[in-house]
Design a protein around this motif. Sequence first.
Motif, PDB file in Angstrom:
ATOM      1  N   LYS A  29       5.170   3.638   2.256  1.00 54.24           N
ATOM      2  CA  LYS A  29       4.695   2.242   1.925  1.00 54.24           C
ATOM      3  C   LYS A  29       4.431   1.268   2.859  1.00 54.24           C
ATOM      4  N   GLU A  30       3.514   0.580   3.182  1.00 52.40           N
ATOM      5  CA  GLU A  30       3.218  -0.414   3.736  1.00 52.40           C
ATOM      6  C   GLU A  30       3.015  -1.537   3.417  1.00 52.40           C
ATOM      7  N   ASN A  84      -3.778   2.307  -5.059  1.00 53.82           N
ATOM      8  CA  ASN A  84      -2.780   2.530  -4.133  1.00 53.82           C
ATOM      9  C   ASN A  84      -2.001   1.286  -3.873  1.00 53.82           C
ATOM     10  N   ASP A 131       1.314  10.207   0.737  1.00 55.09           N
ATOM     11  CA  ASP A 131       2.872  10.827   0.974  1.00 55.09           C
ATOM     12  C   ASP A 131       3.974  10.064   0.994  1.00 55.09           C
ATOM     13  N   TYR A 173       0.849  -1.162   0.076  1.00 53.84           N
ATOM     14  CA  TYR A 173       0.077  -0.142   0.078  1.00 53.84           C
ATOM     15  C   TYR A 173       0.809   1.183   0.072  1.00 53.84           C
ATOM     16  N   THR A 174       0.659   2.051  -1.058  1.00 48.18           N
ATOM     17  CA  THR A 174       1.315   3.407  -1.063  1.00 48.18           C
ATOM     18  C   THR A 174       0.398   4.507  -0.627  1.00 48.18           C
ATOM     19  N   ASP A 175       0.868   5.249   0.377  1.00 50.52           N
ATOM     20  CA  ASP A 175       0.026   6.313   1.029  1.00 50.52           C
ATOM     21  C   ASP A 175       0.113   7.463  -0.082  1.00 50.52           C
TER      22      ASP A 175
END
Length: 67
Positions: free
Chosen positions: A21-22, A59, A18, A14-16
Amino acid sequence: MRKSKYNQGDIAQYTDMDGSKELLVITEVFESMGGLRYAVHWLGGQWMLKISTLDDNPNVSLFARGQ
């Protein structure tokens, strides 16, 4: 059930907004209320969620296929 984009055991990223990344692990793929859903565990946190929007979320992308 329609074909899912992700499978149980896959790791997605997951790319936020800002740029941070998670990673999350798909722990289950199932159908509920007429739609496809994923149970996910967010790595680095204690979140376990059931989500229906992974396939359409720009995302989220595949990081590694589960075996």
